[in-house]
Enzyme design. Structure first.
Site, PDB file in Angstrom:
ATOM      1  N   LYS A  48      -5.589   8.128 -19.988  1.00 22.07           N
ATOM      2  CA  LYS A  48      -4.129   7.964 -20.061  1.00 22.07           C
ATOM      3  C   LYS A  48      -3.528   8.837 -21.167  1.00 22.07           C
ATOM      4  CE  LYS A  48      -3.868   4.947 -16.703  1.00 22.07           C
ATOM      5  NZ  LYS A  48      -3.276   5.289 -15.413  1.00 22.07           N
ATOM      6  N   THR A  62      -1.487  -7.473 -11.073  1.00 21.65           N
ATOM      7  CA  THR A  62      -1.916  -6.716  -9.887  1.00 21.65           C
ATOM      8  C   THR A  62      -3.400  -7.021  -9.657  1.00 21.65           C
ATOM      9  OG1 THR A  62      -2.775  -4.780 -11.049  1.00 21.65           O
ATOM     10  CG2 THR A  62      -0.414  -4.770 -10.590  1.00 21.65           C
ATOM     11  N   ASP A  68      -8.883  10.185  -0.396  1.00 24.03           N
ATOM     12  CA  ASP A  68      -9.585   9.878  -1.643  1.00 24.03           C
ATOM     13  C   ASP A  68      -9.259  10.973  -2.665  1.00 24.03           C
ATOM     14  OD1 ASP A  68     -11.331   9.546  -3.761  1.00 24.03           O
ATOM     15  OD2 ASP A  68     -13.054   9.055  -2.492  1.00 24.03           O
ATOM     16  N   TYR A 111     -10.854   4.685 -20.487  1.00 25.98           N
ATOM     17  CA  TYR A 111      -9.524   4.456 -19.899  1.00 25.98           C
ATOM     18  C   TYR A 111      -8.434   5.025 -20.810  1.00 25.98           C
ATOM     19  CZ  TYR A 111      -5.631   1.899 -17.712  1.00 25.98           C
ATOM     20  OH  TYR A 111      -4.453   1.557 -17.077  1.00 25.98           O
TER      21      TYR A 111
HETATM   22  N1  NAP Z   1      -2.093  -3.624 -13.807  1.00 25.80           N
HETATM   23  C1  NAP Z   1      -1.941  -3.333 -15.082  1.00 25.80           C
HETATM   24  O1  NAP Z   1      -1.977  -4.220 -15.961  1.00 25.80           O
HETATM   25  C2  NAP Z   1      -1.693  -1.908 -15.512  1.00 25.80           C
HETATM   26  C3  NAP Z   1      -1.252  -1.679 -16.814  1.00 25.80           C
HETATM   27  C4  NAP Z   1      -1.012  -0.385 -17.233  1.00 25.80           C
HETATM   28  C5  NAP Z   1      -1.211   0.671 -16.366  1.00 25.80           C
HETATM   29  N2  NAP Z   1      -1.655   0.437 -15.113  1.00 25.80           N
HETATM   30  C6  NAP Z   1      -1.860   1.593 -14.251  1.00 25.80           C
HETATM   31  O2  NAP Z   1      -1.106   1.430 -13.087  1.00 25.80           O
HETATM   32  C7  NAP Z   1      -1.702   2.145 -12.015  1.00 25.80           C
HETATM   33  C8  NAP Z   1      -1.798   1.235 -10.809  1.00 25.80           C
HETATM   34  O3  NAP Z   1      -2.626   0.144 -11.153  1.00 25.80           O
HETATM   35  P1  NAP Z   1      -2.534  -1.270 -10.419  1.00 25.80           P
HETATM   36  O4  NAP Z   1      -2.541  -2.287 -11.481  1.00 25.80           O
HETATM   37  O5  NAP Z   1      -1.469  -1.249  -9.408  1.00 25.80           O
HETATM   38  O6  NAP Z   1      -3.990  -1.294  -9.755  1.00 25.80           O
HETATM   39  P2  NAP Z   1      -4.494  -1.632  -8.291  1.00 25.80           P
HETATM   40  O7  NAP Z   1      -3.702  -2.730  -7.707  1.00 25.80           O
HETATM   41  O8  NAP Z   1      -5.967  -1.774  -8.434  1.00 25.80           O
HETATM   42  O9  NAP Z   1      -4.164  -0.294  -7.486  1.00 25.80           O
HETATM   43  C9  NAP Z   1      -4.865   0.876  -7.734  1.00 25.80           C
HETATM   44  C10 NAP Z   1      -4.468   1.888  -6.680  1.00 25.80           C
HETATM   45  O10 NAP Z   1      -5.185   3.095  -6.932  1.00 25.80           O
HETATM   46  C11 NAP Z   1      -5.695   3.563  -5.685  1.00 25.80           C
HETATM   47  N3  NAP Z   1      -6.908   4.355  -5.900  1.00 25.80           N
HETATM   48  C12 NAP Z   1      -7.987   4.038  -6.668  1.00 25.80           C
HETATM   49  N4  NAP Z   1      -8.926   4.981  -6.548  1.00 25.80           N
HETATM   50  C13 NAP Z   1      -8.435   5.915  -5.674  1.00 25.80           C
HETATM   51  C14 NAP Z   1      -8.953   7.120  -5.141  1.00 25.80           C
HETATM   52  N5  NAP Z   1     -10.175   7.577  -5.452  1.00 25.80           N
HETATM   53  N6  NAP Z   1      -8.185   7.821  -4.278  1.00 25.80           N
HETATM   54  C15 NAP Z   1      -6.950   7.366  -3.928  1.00 25.80           C
HETATM   55  N7  NAP Z   1      -6.409   6.234  -4.408  1.00 25.80           N
HETATM   56  C16 NAP Z   1      -7.147   5.519  -5.261  1.00 25.80           C
HETATM   57  C17 NAP Z   1      -5.996   2.299  -4.907  1.00 25.80           C
HETATM   58  O11 NAP Z   1      -5.984   2.570  -3.516  1.00 25.80           O
HETATM   59  P3  NAP Z   1      -7.269   2.488  -2.557  1.00 25.80           P
HETATM   60  O12 NAP Z   1      -8.170   1.415  -3.057  1.00 25.80           O
HETATM   61  O13 NAP Z   1      -6.664   2.263  -1.222  1.00 25.80           O
HETATM   62  O14 NAP Z   1      -7.863   3.856  -2.672  1.00 25.80           O
HETATM   63  C18 NAP Z   1      -4.815   1.432  -5.272  1.00 25.80           C
HETATM   64  O15 NAP Z   1      -3.727   1.695  -4.422  1.00 25.80           O
HETATM   65  C19 NAP Z   1      -3.058   2.629 -12.523  1.00 25.80           C
HETATM   66  O16 NAP Z   1      -2.972   3.977 -12.889  1.00 25.80           O
HETATM   67  C20 NAP Z   1      -3.282   1.772 -13.767  1.00 25.80           C
HETATM   68  O17 NAP Z   1      -4.077   2.443 -14.720  1.00 25.80           O
HETATM   69  C21 NAP Z   1      -1.898  -0.819 -14.657  1.00 25.80           C
END
Ligand code: NAP
Length: 251
Positions: free
Chosen positions: A159, A190, A64, A155
């Site tokens: 960033k 995602t 975590d 958020y």
């Molecule tokens: N999807 C979009 O549209 C989008 C757009 C721009 C930027 N992003 C950025 O891309 C990144 C990944 O997002 P995603 O869309 O792939 O989201 P996601 O599918 O919800 O994945 C989020 C990841 O973060 C991990 N996480 C969350 N809290 C954590 C903690 N306390 N300790 C360790 N790991 C933690 C989760 O793992 P566990 O639950 O296993 O801990 C999961 O692997 C993020 O930084 C997000 O801000 C996403």
């Protein structure tokens, strides 16, 4: 044929490897020849990613990242076999969607801890001698770093902080031959996007995605950009942001 994005023999630590963009990054960098250290909280979902990795030498470290004072232990475990790291991808993150009037102190600390504070500590330990000799750090930021939207105060702040620090950090780390950059995705398909739909509603999300000229992005689109920044093909690139947004910010 030479592959300019070849990562053979490299070792890359990927946070957020249990889902979405981080998972796609882990799978791609393994395909490109790297061994991968997978970090996330959910052990079962890390195992699912692990099972999809090509090659060997991979390691899963359930952790975590809000437990900031134990982050060094991730590096100790990642390098316990005597290997050093060549890459760090910080994809772990959360997307709090709250109007400013509703934000609590606890939510501020939680979002900053996972999206920003943990990154500073990950980069700090990555750049220490026992854990790397040189390499590339890539953070998954967001177009939210440079563009505001309703309920995005927290958020967007996490960033923006990430990208501001990256510019400065990159200057500190040139002498260590470590490059530091981020990618700025727009809406990507995602589980985080599914959660967003639950909060703002399908129609509101659809109308936001319509503002992306190339439509909705996929985790692999972001992983390709991350792998490029990890690779020697990006050896002259540091302290900057690579926008991966289907043309959203071009408007
Ligand atoms: N999807 C979009 O549209 C989008 C757009 C721009 C930027 N992003 C950025 O891309 C990144 C990944 O997002 P995603 O869309 O792939 O989201 P996601 O599918 O919800 O994945 C989020 C990841 O973060 C991990 N996480 C969350 N809290 C954590 C903690 N306390 N300790 C360790 N790991 C933690 C989760 O793992 P566990 O639950 O296993 O801990 C999961 O692997 C993020 O930084 C997000 O801000 C996403």
């Amino acid at each position: 044929m030479v592959n300019p994005m070849d990562l053979s023999g490299r070792r890359v630590l990927v946070t957020g490897a249990s889902s979405g963009i981080g998972k796609a990054c882990a799978i791609l960098v393994a395909e490109l020849g790297a061994s991968v250290v997978l970090v996330g909280r959910n052990k079962e979902r890390l195992d699912e990613t692990f099972a999809q990795l090509e090659g060997d030498g991979h390691l899963s470290v359930p952790f975590d990242l809000t437990v900031l004072d134990e982050i060094k232990s991730v590096f100790v475990e990642a390098c316990s076999n005597g290997l050093k790291l060549d890459g760090l991808v910080h994809a772990a993150g959360i997307l709090p969607l709250l109007p400013i009037q509703a934000i609590t102190q606890k939510q501020i600390v939680q979002a900053m801890s996972i999206n920003y504070f943990s990154f500073l500590l990950l980069a700090k330990f990555f750049s220490k001698k026992p854990f790397s000799n040189s390499g590339s750090i890539v953070a998954v930021s967001s177009v939210a770093s440079v563009k505001g939207w309703e309920s995005g105060t927290l958020y967007c702040g996490t960033k923006g902080a990430l990208d501001s620090s990256i510019r400065a950090m990159a200057l500190d780390l040139t002498t260590k031959k470590i490059r530091v950059n981020s990618v700025l995705p727009s809406y990507i398909q995602t589980p985080m996007l599914d959660d967003t739909a639950l909060i703002i509603g399908d129609d509101a999300l659809r109308s936001r995605i319509l503002k992306q000229p190339l439509g909705l992005g996929y985790p692999e689109d972001v992983a390709n950009a991350v792998a490029f920044l990890l690779s020697d093909a990006a050896r002259f690139i540091t302290g900057t942001q690579l926008v991966v947004d289907g043309g959203y910010l071009a408007q």
